[in-house]
Design a protein around this motif. Structure first.
Motif, PDB file in Angstrom:
ATOM      1  N   GLY A  19      94.214  24.075  60.785  1.00 58.06           N
ATOM      2  CA  GLY A  19      95.445  23.641  61.440  1.00 58.06           C
ATOM      3  C   GLY A  19      95.610  24.253  62.820  1.00 58.06           C
ATOM      4  N   THR A  20      95.226  25.521  62.975  1.00 60.38           N
ATOM      5  CA  THR A  20      95.326  26.182  64.269  1.00 60.38           C
ATOM      6  C   THR A  20      94.374  25.549  65.279  1.00 60.38           C
ATOM      7  OG1 THR A  20      95.965  28.276  63.249  1.00 60.38           O
ATOM      8  CG2 THR A  20      95.062  28.369  65.479  1.00 60.38           C
ATOM      9  N   VAL A  21      93.143  25.300  64.850  1.00 63.95           N
ATOM     10  CA  VAL A  21      92.156  24.694  65.757  1.00 63.95           C
ATOM     11  C   VAL A  21      92.630  23.327  66.222  1.00 63.95           C
ATOM     12  CG1 VAL A  21      89.812  23.764  65.901  1.00 63.95           C
ATOM     13  CG2 VAL A  21      90.210  25.975  64.802  1.00 63.95           C
ATOM     14  N   ARG A  22      93.141  22.524  65.307  1.00 61.63           N
ATOM     15  CA  ARG A  22      93.600  21.182  65.675  1.00 61.63           C
ATOM     16  C   ARG A  22      94.854  21.235  66.533  1.00 61.63           C
ATOM     17  NH1 ARG A  22      92.141  16.900  60.861  1.00 61.63           N
ATOM     18  NH2 ARG A  22      90.059  17.722  60.419  1.00 61.63           N
ATOM     19  N   ALA A  23      95.735  22.181  66.255  1.00 63.40           N
ATOM     20  CA  ALA A  23      96.949  22.307  67.065  1.00 63.40           C
ATOM     21  C   ALA A  23      96.621  22.709  68.492  1.00 63.40           C
ATOM     22  CB  ALA A  23      97.893  23.325  66.431  1.00 63.40           C
ATOM     23  N   LEU A  24      95.661  23.609  68.656  1.00 60.24           N
ATOM     24  CA  LEU A  24      95.305  24.082  69.994  1.00 60.24           C
ATOM     25  C   LEU A  24      94.604  23.011  70.818  1.00 60.24           C
ATOM     26  CD1 LEU A  24      94.060  27.706  69.171  1.00 60.24           C
ATOM     27  CD2 LEU A  24      96.222  27.030  70.235  1.00 60.24           C
ATOM     28  N   ARG A  25      94.132  21.948  70.181  1.00 60.56           N
ATOM     29  CA  ARG A  25      93.518  20.845  70.920  1.00 60.56           C
ATOM     30  C   ARG A  25      94.557  19.895  71.497  1.00 60.56           C
ATOM     31  NH1 ARG A  25      88.697  19.251  66.597  1.00 60.56           N
ATOM     32  NH2 ARG A  25      87.334  21.046  67.024  1.00 60.56           N
ATOM     33  N   ASN A  26      95.804  20.074  71.105  1.00 56.01           N
ATOM     34  CA  ASN A  26      96.888  19.209  71.580  1.00 56.01           C
ATOM     35  C   ASN A  26      97.290  19.617  72.993  1.00 56.01           C
ATOM     36  OD1 ASN A  26      99.133  17.643  71.999  1.00 56.01           O
ATOM     37  ND2 ASN A  26     100.278  18.408  70.235  1.00 56.01           N
ATOM     38  N   LEU A  29     101.033  20.832  73.602  1.00 56.40           N
ATOM     39  CA  LEU A  29     101.614  21.977  72.902  1.00 56.40           C
ATOM     40  C   LEU A  29     102.159  23.023  73.861  1.00 56.40           C
ATOM     41  CD1 LEU A  29     102.177  23.553  70.306  1.00 56.40           C
ATOM     42  CD2 LEU A  29      99.838  24.430  70.409  1.00 56.40           C
ATOM     43  N   PHE A  30     101.381  23.392  74.874  1.00 57.40           N
ATOM     44  CA  PHE A  30     101.765  24.502  75.731  1.00 57.40           C
ATOM     45  C   PHE A  30     102.714  24.085  76.859  1.00 57.40           C
ATOM     46  CE2 PHE A  30      97.846  25.791  73.706  1.00 57.40           C
ATOM     47  CZ  PHE A  30      98.163  27.060  73.274  1.00 57.40           C
ATOM     48  N   LYS A  31     103.196  22.843  76.807  1.00 58.00           N
ATOM     49  CA  LYS A  31     104.165  22.400  77.807  1.00 58.00           C
ATOM     50  C   LYS A  31     105.594  22.703  77.380  1.00 58.00           C
ATOM     51  CE  LYS A  31     101.280  18.634  79.596  1.00 58.00           C
ATOM     52  NZ  LYS A  31     101.199  17.173  79.857  1.00 58.00           N
ATOM     53  N   TYR A  32     105.766  23.192  76.172  1.00 63.77           N
ATOM     54  CA  TYR A  32     107.110  23.416  75.669  1.00 63.77           C
ATOM     55  C   TYR A  32     107.669  24.770  76.105  1.00 63.77           C
ATOM     56  CZ  TYR A  32     107.257  19.178  72.950  1.00 63.77           C
ATOM     57  OH  TYR A  32     107.298  17.858  72.591  1.00 63.77           O
ATOM     58  N   MET A 290     102.249  33.496  69.159  1.00 61.89           N
ATOM     59  CA  MET A 290     101.555  32.636  68.201  1.00 61.89           C
ATOM     60  C   MET A 290     102.511  31.919  67.259  1.00 61.89           C
ATOM     61  SD  MET A 290      98.294  32.438  68.584  1.00 61.89           S
ATOM     62  CE  MET A 290      97.753  31.914  66.949  1.00 61.89           C
ATOM     63  N   TYR A 291     103.792  32.225  67.316  1.00 58.50           N
ATOM     64  CA  TYR A 291     104.746  31.596  66.403  1.00 58.50           C
ATOM     65  C   TYR A 291     104.774  30.085  66.614  1.00 58.50           C
ATOM     66  CZ  TYR A 291     108.804  31.547  63.303  1.00 58.50           C
ATOM     67  OH  TYR A 291     109.638  31.328  62.241  1.00 58.50           O
ATOM     68  N   GLY A 292     104.711  29.660  67.872  1.00 57.01           N
ATOM     69  CA  GLY A 292     104.694  28.232  68.161  1.00 57.01           C
ATOM     70  C   GLY A 292     103.449  27.556  67.622  1.00 57.01           C
ATOM     71  N   VAL A 293     102.317  28.242  67.686  1.00 58.59           N
ATOM     72  CA  VAL A 293     101.075  27.704  67.129  1.00 58.59           C
ATOM     73  C   VAL A 293     101.195  27.577  65.610  1.00 58.59           C
ATOM     74  CG1 VAL A 293      98.593  28.077  66.895  1.00 58.59           C
ATOM     75  CG2 VAL A 293      99.750  28.678  69.036  1.00 58.59           C
ATOM     76  N   GLY A 360      97.916   8.476  72.283  1.00 58.17           N
ATOM     77  CA  GLY A 360      98.434   8.761  73.622  1.00 58.17           C
ATOM     78  C   GLY A 360      99.936   8.601  73.739  1.00 58.17           C
ATOM     79  N   LYS A 361     100.615   8.065  72.723  1.00 60.08           N
ATOM     80  CA  LYS A 361     102.057   7.926  72.765  1.00 60.08           C
ATOM     81  C   LYS A 361     102.720   9.289  72.827  1.00 60.08           C
ATOM     82  CE  LYS A 361     105.957   6.171  70.059  1.00 60.08           C
ATOM     83  NZ  LYS A 361     106.364   5.533  68.804  1.00 60.08           N
ATOM     84  N   LYS A 362     103.710   9.447  73.685  1.00 53.18           N
ATOM     85  CA  LYS A 362     104.355  10.739  73.884  1.00 53.18           C
ATOM     86  C   LYS A 362     105.521  10.932  72.929  1.00 53.18           C
ATOM     87  CE  LYS A 362     101.600  11.631  77.277  1.00 53.18           C
ATOM     88  NZ  LYS A 362     100.538  12.601  77.149  1.00 53.18           N
ATOM     89  N   PHE A 363     105.769  12.161  72.588  1.00 55.00           N
ATOM     90  CA  PHE A 363     106.910  12.522  71.744  1.00 55.00           C
ATOM     91  C   PHE A 363     108.170  12.484  72.588  1.00 55.00           C
ATOM     92  CE2 PHE A 363     109.421  14.586  68.610  1.00 55.00           C
ATOM     93  CZ  PHE A 363     110.205  15.480  69.286  1.00 55.00           C
ATOM     94  N   SER A 364     109.222  11.925  72.023  1.00 54.01           N
ATOM     95  CA  SER A 364     110.491  11.897  72.753  1.00 54.01           C
ATOM     96  C   SER A 364     111.614  12.283  71.815  1.00 54.01           C
ATOM     97  CB  SER A 364     110.762  10.511  73.320  1.00 54.01           C
ATOM     98  OG  SER A 364     110.790   9.543  72.278  1.00 54.01           O
TER      99      SER A 364
END
Length: 364
Positions: A19-26, A29-32, A290-293, A360-364
């Motif tokens: 889950g961590t590896v896949r999350a870090l590929r997003n 994620l780090f735009k929040y 790392m809490y966000g991850v 590619g659809k963005k979260f809103s």
């Protein structure tokens, strides 16, 4: 031990890594704002930690001064006090981690990270299986779950001060219990049995009487500090998992009894998943970041231990169907590189299947 078997705990820890590896590929994620807030939590935690250290340093200074007139070479009470202060500072009062958890009740950033990550999980799932028949793929999680209200059953959200006080009350109760057990374990003669007995009582409901008795017997010969750390990590993992799952439970409404059974049926995997993050989150400074991850990885976990939710208008009775983890045994037997194998739709999912999300659809 059917729900807390070693295989389930190991699979939970594996899901932490995957889950961590896949999350870090997003890339989103780090735009929040979470990581800016985490940095502020670190700064506030350091300041509070320094304030907490003042009386601890003062006590250490008094012990050092007393050593000028008292022979402490053969005494043990000073070591006991110093070890207790270190334990209180590093194991019980995880101030930056506490502040980061409180952020959930002040800002929706962590909830947004969970939902955006859930959208990313759906998107990558579709891309991974784009060569397969779409009719055999699982339903999507994000399109329906994003339509659920985050208000409680009565339709009125708890005020922020009330939610914060409830969290602090839960946190204080657990810290007080752990601290009380630790202080009782310092008593002469009976003290050496307190921590093993507390461990036995804690694990009896989870793993059964016989395994808990083995843990009790092991605790009689293990170093005291090892048991303290182990017991604290267990409670911290349970608390962390409940906080990380809050974005899911604030949408899919479970009764307290349903939620209790939901956790009980998945406790092995949930413990393994949360325990890995609990160890990482204890690291100074980096842990809070790392809490966000961890929240993003929980979105991936949800897709493995629950069914895709139906539209809100059709959600009546859905929570009860999720109390039992239907494909648990099949999922626990999968190899690590084949965790997405169980992608065929069940009969219940055929009625609620959504069109796959567009990559590619963005979260809103």
């Amino acid at each position: 031990m059917s729900n807390f078997e070693p295989n389930a705990v190991i699979r939970g820890f594996q899901l932490t890594v995957v889950g961590t590896v896949r999350a870090l590929r997003n890339p989103e994620l780090f735009k929040y704002n979470h990581f800016r807030q985490a940095a502020l939590a670190v700064a506030a935690g350091v300041a509070i930690h320094l304030v907490i250290q003042i009386p601890i340093i003062a006590i250490k200074f008094l012990i050092w001064v007393s050593s000028w007139v008292i022979d402490l070479d053969h005494a043990t009470w000073d070591d006991t006090i110093l070890n207790g202060l270190d334990f209180l500072s590093h194991q019980v009062l995880q101030v930056p981690f506490l502040l980061m958890t409180l952020m959930r009740y002040v800002t929706p950033t962590l909830d947004e990270i969970f939902m955006q990550s859930l959208h990313w999980v759906d998107t990558t799932y579709v891309q991974k299986h784009k060569s397969e028949d779409p009719n055999t793929l699982r339903a999507m999680y994000y399109p329906n779950l994003v339509m659920y209200s985050t208000k409680d059953v009565e339709g009125v959200s708890k005020p922020i001060p009330q939610a914060v006080m409830l969290f602090i009350r839960r946190y204080g109760r657990k810290v007080g219990m752990l601290l009380g057990v630790y202080l009782l374990s310092l008593l002469p003669i009976v003290g050496r049995f307190v921590m093993p007995a507390a461990t036995f009582y804690t694990f009896k409901k989870s793993v059964g009487t016989t395994p808990a008795a083995v843990i009790f017997g092991t605790g009689l010969v293990l170093p005291h500090r090892f048991l303290v750390t182990f017991l604290h990590s267990y409670f911290a993992s349970r608390s962390l998992m409940r906080e990380l799952l809050e974005p899911y439970f604030c949408r899919v409404k479970f009764t307290p009894e349903q939620k209790r059974r939901w956790f009980l049926d998945r406790q092995g995997v949930l413990f393994g998943f949360a325990f890995g993050f609990t160890i990482v989150l204890k690291a100074p400074f980096i842990g809070v970041l790392m809490y966000g991850v961890a929240e993003a990885s929980t979105a991936y976990l949800i897709t493995k231990i629950t069914d895709p939710p139906p539209p809100p208008a059709e959600s009546k009775g859905f929570a009860e169907t999720q109390v039992t983890w239907k494909n648990k045994h099949d999922f626990l037997q999968l190899s690590l590189d084949n965790l997405d194998k169980l992608n065929a739709l069940t009969d219940s999912e055929n009625d609620t299947k959504e069109t796959p999300v567009t990559p590619g659809k963005k979260f809103s």
